[in-house]
Design a protein around this motif. Sequence first.
Motif, PDB file in Angstrom:
ATOM      1  N   VAL A 143      41.482 -23.791 -63.580  1.00 25.46           N
ATOM      2  CA  VAL A 143      41.157 -23.958 -62.169  1.00 25.46           C
ATOM      3  C   VAL A 143      42.386 -23.632 -61.325  1.00 25.46           C
ATOM      4  O   VAL A 143      43.503 -24.051 -61.653  1.00 25.46           O
ATOM      5  N   ILE A 144      42.177 -22.906 -60.241  1.00 25.73           N
ATOM      6  CA  ILE A 144      43.253 -22.591 -59.299  1.00 25.73           C
ATOM      7  C   ILE A 144      42.941 -23.262 -57.970  1.00 25.73           C
ATOM      8  O   ILE A 144      41.877 -23.025 -57.366  1.00 25.73           O
ATOM      9  N   LEU A 145      43.881 -24.098 -57.503  1.00 27.39           N
ATOM     10  CA  LEU A 145      43.734 -24.828 -56.248  1.00 27.39           C
ATOM     11  C   LEU A 145      44.783 -24.355 -55.254  1.00 27.39           C
ATOM     12  O   LEU A 145      45.906 -23.999 -55.632  1.00 27.39           O
ATOM     13  N   THR A 146      44.436 -24.389 -53.955  1.00 29.57           N
ATOM     14  CA  THR A 146      45.403 -24.048 -52.907  1.00 29.57           C
ATOM     15  C   THR A 146      45.268 -25.040 -51.753  1.00 29.57           C
ATOM     16  O   THR A 146      44.237 -25.688 -51.578  1.00 29.57           O
ATOM     17  N   ARG A 147      46.372 -25.120 -50.970  1.00 29.57           N
ATOM     18  CA  ARG A 147      46.384 -25.937 -49.760  1.00 29.57           C
ATOM     19  C   ARG A 147      46.850 -25.080 -48.601  1.00 29.57           C
ATOM     20  O   ARG A 147      47.851 -24.382 -48.686  1.00 29.57           O
TER      21      ARG A 147
END
Length: 227
Positions: A143-147
Amino acid sequence: MKPVVFDPYGRRRSSWRLPRWLVLLLTGIVLGAGGVVLVQERYLPPRLSASASTALRASFEQAEAERQRLQGELGDTSKRLEAALADRKGLADELATSRGTTEQLRKDVAAVVASLPPDPRGGAVEVRAGRFTADGAALAYDVILTRERAAAGKPLTGVLQFVVAGASARGTETTVSLKPVAISLGSHESLRGSVPLPEGFKPRQATVNVLDRVDGKLLGMRVMYVK
């Protein structure tokens, strides 16, 4: 007229004497030798005997051998120190190269993440990409998460909660919540791992929930299929 002395033996009196300078020279030699003896006996340390001289020479030779040994050890230590300094420099160069490579990889990853399609649901945390596969009795995930509004130097702590839909061991459709996974998120993060599934469960679909804590506020969510 003077009287004439008659010598019946016919001997003459000798008129030869030591020269004055020779007498003075001999006297000086005698006085000088006496002075040297006097000074040696009264003021100078006593002269060593033969046995004491032998012991002193043995001690000197032992001290000289010890000095040479210590000098050899000093030379060996200096060589080892130089080798250690050379190794340290080599490690420092390798570390600098590794840091440069890591920084370049970080930039490359950031570029790849930026090129990913946005999360259709948006949110404080976006799930930009993900892949799920059933691996025996576990669910493997990437999973790739960003903010968007990541505070400088302050990562976001939270949890990933996977809610998986699929068929139970009895063949009925059901939904299960898997064990939460703790996360720490900066501007972006790639998460990889696996979580256990119920025995006999066949997952079909996974919902990724990003929470600020277990059973807490929802920060992001996305539904994906399990391969």
